[in-house]
Write an enzyme that holds these catalytic residues in place. Structure first.
Site, PDB file in Angstrom:
ATOM      1  CG  HIS A   1      -2.041   0.877   1.293  1.00 59.49           C
ATOM      2  ND1 HIS A   1      -2.449   1.647   0.226  1.00 59.49           N
ATOM      3  CD2 HIS A   1      -2.850   1.248   2.338  1.00 59.49           C
ATOM      4  CE1 HIS A   1      -3.452   2.422   0.595  1.00 59.49           C
ATOM      5  NE2 HIS A   1      -3.713   2.214   1.877  1.00 59.49           N
TER       6      HIS A   1
ATOM      7  CG  HIS B   1      -4.306   0.819  -8.030  1.00 60.29           C
ATOM      8  ND1 HIS B   1      -5.651   0.791  -7.774  1.00 60.29           N
ATOM      9  CD2 HIS B   1      -3.751   1.641  -7.110  1.00 60.29           C
ATOM     10  CE1 HIS B   1      -5.893   1.577  -6.744  1.00 60.29           C
ATOM     11  NE2 HIS B   1      -4.767   2.103  -6.310  1.00 60.29           N
TER      12      HIS B   1
ATOM     13  CG  ASP C   1       2.953   4.594  -3.666  1.00 60.14           C
ATOM     14  OD1 ASP C   1       2.914   5.735  -3.176  1.00 60.14           O
ATOM     15  OD2 ASP C   1       2.255   3.658  -3.266  1.00 60.14           O
TER      16      ASP C   1
HETATM   17  N1  ACO Z   1       4.920  -6.519 -10.370  1.00 63.21           N
HETATM   18  C1  ACO Z   1       4.816  -7.706 -11.013  1.00 63.21           C
HETATM   19  N2  ACO Z   1       3.666  -8.406 -11.133  1.00 63.21           N
HETATM   20  C2  ACO Z   1       2.586  -7.874 -10.562  1.00 63.21           C
HETATM   21  C3  ACO Z   1       2.604  -6.626  -9.876  1.00 63.21           C
HETATM   22  C4  ACO Z   1       3.826  -5.947  -9.804  1.00 63.21           C
HETATM   23  N3  ACO Z   1       3.919  -4.767  -9.179  1.00 63.21           N
HETATM   24  N4  ACO Z   1       1.364  -6.357  -9.415  1.00 63.21           N
HETATM   25  C5  ACO Z   1       0.594  -7.387  -9.780  1.00 63.21           C
HETATM   26  N5  ACO Z   1       1.311  -8.300 -10.484  1.00 63.21           N
HETATM   27  C6  ACO Z   1       0.826  -9.529 -11.117  1.00 63.21           C
HETATM   28  C7  ACO Z   1       0.504 -10.580 -10.055  1.00 63.21           C
HETATM   29  O1  ACO Z   1       1.615 -11.389  -9.787  1.00 63.21           O
HETATM   30  C8  ACO Z   1      -0.619 -11.335 -10.723  1.00 63.21           C
HETATM   31  O2  ACO Z   1      -0.046 -12.151 -11.724  1.00 63.21           O
HETATM   32  P1  ACO Z   1      -0.671 -13.631 -12.020  1.00 63.21           P
HETATM   33  O3  ACO Z   1      -2.046 -13.351 -12.566  1.00 63.21           O
HETATM   34  O4  ACO Z   1       0.261 -14.239 -12.970  1.00 63.21           O
HETATM   35  O5  ACO Z   1      -0.718 -14.315 -10.680  1.00 63.21           O
HETATM   36  C9  ACO Z   1      -1.394 -10.240 -11.469  1.00 63.21           C
HETATM   37  O6  ACO Z   1      -0.423  -9.218 -11.740  1.00 63.21           O
HETATM   38  C10 ACO Z   1      -2.570  -9.675 -10.676  1.00 63.21           C
HETATM   39  O7  ACO Z   1      -2.043  -9.171  -9.451  1.00 63.21           O
HETATM   40  P2  ACO Z   1      -2.766  -9.270  -8.055  1.00 63.21           P
HETATM   41  O8  ACO Z   1      -1.707  -9.382  -6.990  1.00 63.21           O
HETATM   42  O9  ACO Z   1      -3.833 -10.316  -8.083  1.00 63.21           O
HETATM   43  O10 ACO Z   1      -3.464  -7.856  -7.979  1.00 63.21           O
HETATM   44  P3  ACO Z   1      -4.054  -7.157  -6.676  1.00 63.21           P
HETATM   45  O11 ACO Z   1      -5.162  -6.293  -7.133  1.00 63.21           O
HETATM   46  O12 ACO Z   1      -4.353  -8.158  -5.626  1.00 63.21           O
HETATM   47  O13 ACO Z   1      -2.820  -6.279  -6.134  1.00 63.21           O
HETATM   48  C11 ACO Z   1      -1.319  -4.520  -5.767  1.00 63.21           C
HETATM   49  C12 ACO Z   1      -2.693  -4.932  -6.322  1.00 63.21           C
HETATM   50  C13 ACO Z   1      -1.196  -4.976  -4.302  1.00 63.21           C
HETATM   51  C14 ACO Z   1      -1.207  -3.005  -5.781  1.00 63.21           C
HETATM   52  C15 ACO Z   1      -0.218  -5.168  -6.618  1.00 63.21           C
HETATM   53  O14 ACO Z   1      -0.316  -4.709  -7.952  1.00 63.21           O
HETATM   54  C16 ACO Z   1       1.191  -4.890  -6.079  1.00 63.21           C
HETATM   55  O15 ACO Z   1       1.645  -5.600  -5.191  1.00 63.21           O
HETATM   56  N6  ACO Z   1       1.895  -3.820  -6.594  1.00 63.21           N
HETATM   57  C17 ACO Z   1       3.207  -3.476  -6.090  1.00 63.21           C
HETATM   58  C18 ACO Z   1       3.075  -2.697  -4.805  1.00 63.21           C
HETATM   59  C19 ACO Z   1       2.560  -1.298  -5.048  1.00 63.21           C
HETATM   60  O16 ACO Z   1       3.052  -0.566  -5.896  1.00 63.21           O
HETATM   61  N7  ACO Z   1       1.588  -0.911  -4.218  1.00 63.21           N
HETATM   62  C20 ACO Z   1       1.021   0.435  -4.247  1.00 63.21           C
HETATM   63  C21 ACO Z   1      -0.378   0.412  -4.749  1.00 63.21           C
HETATM   64  S1  ACO Z   1      -1.003   2.063  -4.817  1.00 63.21           S
HETATM   65  C22 ACO Z   1      -1.343   2.416  -3.214  1.00 63.21           C
HETATM   66  O17 ACO Z   1      -1.684   1.597  -2.424  1.00 63.21           O
HETATM   67  C23 ACO Z   1      -1.191   3.766  -2.790  1.00 63.21           C
END
Ligand code: ACO
Length: 434
Positions: free
Chosen positions: A267, A306, A362
């Site tokens: 987050h 996201h 971010d």
């Molecule tokens: N890098 C690489 N792969 C990713 C990323 C990433 N940053 N984010 C998602 N994916 C992939 C997942 O591995 C998944 O792949 P799969 O289908 O092969 O398993 C797919 O994309 C879907 O991802 P989920 O984790 O199911 O998406 P979710 O909606 O649960 O997560 C989140 C969203 C937590 C923001 C995620 O994208 C992440 O961890 N990002 C990196 C951390 C980040 O930047 N957080 C800030 C968000 S903005 C905020 O909160 C202010």
């Protein structure tokens, strides 16, 4: 055609018509669907709230597929270009932008709540010199609760208003004290002749000079960043604010819990992680190899992806423009080159396209903050200051919402059926000790 959905339960052959409003059925309407009088009734299973609305809200609108973000109907781009952070705070809290009189009075009131009790300052002095500033911030906000016991009366509108002003006023002071504590510098008291962000910069960076003159470009850039971070509907920390607030805990305690949720790397903590990631990559020549590691599932590309945006995060676009203004003053952050290359490669790559992964708020914010002189541990604190407004607005909406009750999800129990202890526990403990 009626706004309802027709369901047949194949277990019993019975049919049901459930009303649909706002494209949603009420989960409680499913409870009538039973296989017999002993059956509890049908529930939904939704870990991580992937498809569950927990409230009705008129504060923030997001269209994740089209990359749209609006506060109270106003596009984020217009608010960032034409308003101050404090006016946007008023808008979020009251539903309309302030007129000029309201704007002046509001800024004045916030300014007069910036001081913190000397005991709170002493409390902060108790932290280790290298304590993470986010840990200091959230503990100190929780401690504020003990200074304002009247805040427990959450149904009292007047008291609520007072706590809201106190929190918006005091967050920058606490954040700046945490920053100075890490550096071993004496605390700087608020200067009520300054604006919200200029005062914050003064509390951070004033040394021996009698008055600190913040660079107006940096103060403005911070104000814009604060607008972009002010609210984002039902994200993890806001959901925490509402969940804790639903127990009628006072706003300081609820807000401390919300900041704890914000601190996590998935987050608000992601902005700090982005910088650590860029440090790890080190140079342009390593970018391809890093992207390969991400695609192999060995790590995440922090600042990408996201839950709601499946298109470019509109806040990331504005941050990129703001970065240019900041770099004219501070000089470019050498990490920017790596970030841009990373973004270019990711946006062309099938892995990221298929999963609709774009830069989020971010990805670039940390690069600006670092150029301004902040160390990465402070980045999430810089997020928490403006998000305080969003948390409080959502909390206020929650308290006034007659449909809300204590937040208490159901579970599907998958543990043992009833079983019995064979040997008395005490006797067993003695025999183990022997
Ligand atoms: N890098 C690489 N792969 C990713 C990323 C990433 N940053 N984010 C998602 N994916 C992939 C997942 O591995 C998944 O792949 P799969 O289908 O092969 O398993 C797919 O994309 C879907 O991802 P989920 O984790 O199911 O998406 P979710 O909606 O649960 O997560 C989140 C969203 C937590 C923001 C995620 O994208 C992440 O961890 N990002 C990196 C951390 C980040 O930047 N957080 C800030 C968000 S903005 C905020 O909160 C202010």
């Amino acid at each position: 055609m009626s706004d309802s959905i027709h369901l047949t339960d194949n277990r019993t052959g019975k049919s049901y018509d459930l009303p649909v409003t706002h494209g949603t059925i009420r989960a409680m309407d499913l409870r009538q669907i039973k296989t017999g009088p002993e059956d509890f009734g049908l529930m939904t299973y939704d870990p991580a709230f992937m498809n569950t609305a927990s409230c009705m809200s008129s504060i923030t609108y997001i269209d994740g597929d089209r990359g749209i973000l609006r506060y109270r109907g106003y596009p984020i781009e217009e608010l960032a270009a034409k308003c101050t952070f404090l006016d946007v705070a008023w808008l979020l809290l009251n539903g309309e932008l302030p007129n000029s009189e309201e704007s002046v009075e509001w800024a004045h009131k916030i300014r007069y709540h910036t001081m913190i009790h000397e005991n709170l300052k002493k409390f902060m002095e108790g932290f280790r010199h290298d304590a993470h500033p986010m840990g200091m911030l959230m503990s100190t906000v929780a401690a504020l609760s003990t200074f304002y016991p009247e805040s427990r009366d959450v149904k009292n509108k007047q008291s609520r208003k007072m706590q809201i002003m106190r929190l918006i006023g005091k967050m920058p002071t606490i954040a700046a004290y945490a920053y100075r504590h890490n550096l071993g510098l004496p605390y700087v008291y608020p200067d009520n002749t300054l604006g919200y962000t200029s005062n914050f910069l003064s509390m951070l960076w004033k040394m021996t000079e009698p008055k600190y003159d913040a660079n107006p470009v940096l103060a403005k850039a911070l104000d814009i960043l604060f607008i972009l971070h002010a609210d984002h509907e039902q994200n993890c920390s806001t959901n925490t604010m509402r969940a804790v607030g639903s127990s009628q805990a006072d706003p300081y305690l609820s807000l401390a819990a919300a900041s704890a949720a914000l601190a996590g790397p998935l987050h608000g903590g992601a902005n700090e992680e982005v910088l650590l990631m860029l440090d790890e990559i080190g140079s342009l020549s390593n970018v391809h190899a890093f992207v390969d590691k991400v695609k192999a599932g060995q790590c995440k590309l922090m600042g990408f992806g996201h839950r709601v945006y499946k298109n470019y995060d509109p806040r990331a676009k504005i941050i990129k423009q703001t970065a240019e203004e900041v770099f004219k003053v501070t000089g470019a952050n050498p990490k920017l080159e790596i970030a841009i290359e990373l973004e270019q490669i990711a946006l062309r790559d099938e892995y990221f396209i298929k999963r609709k992964l774009y830069p989020n708020v971010d990805f670039y914010s940390g690069i600006i903050y670092q150029a301004m002189g902040f160390h990465p541990a402070m980045f999430t604190v810089l997020f928490a200051i403006p998000r305080t407004v969003g948390w409080l607005t959502q909390w206020q909406e929650l308290v006034d919402d007659g449909e809300q009750k204590i937040a208490r999800p159901r579970q599907i129990y998958t543990g043992h059926d009833e079983r019995h202890v064979g040997q008395p526990v005490e006797e067993h403990a003695v025999s183990v000790a022997r």
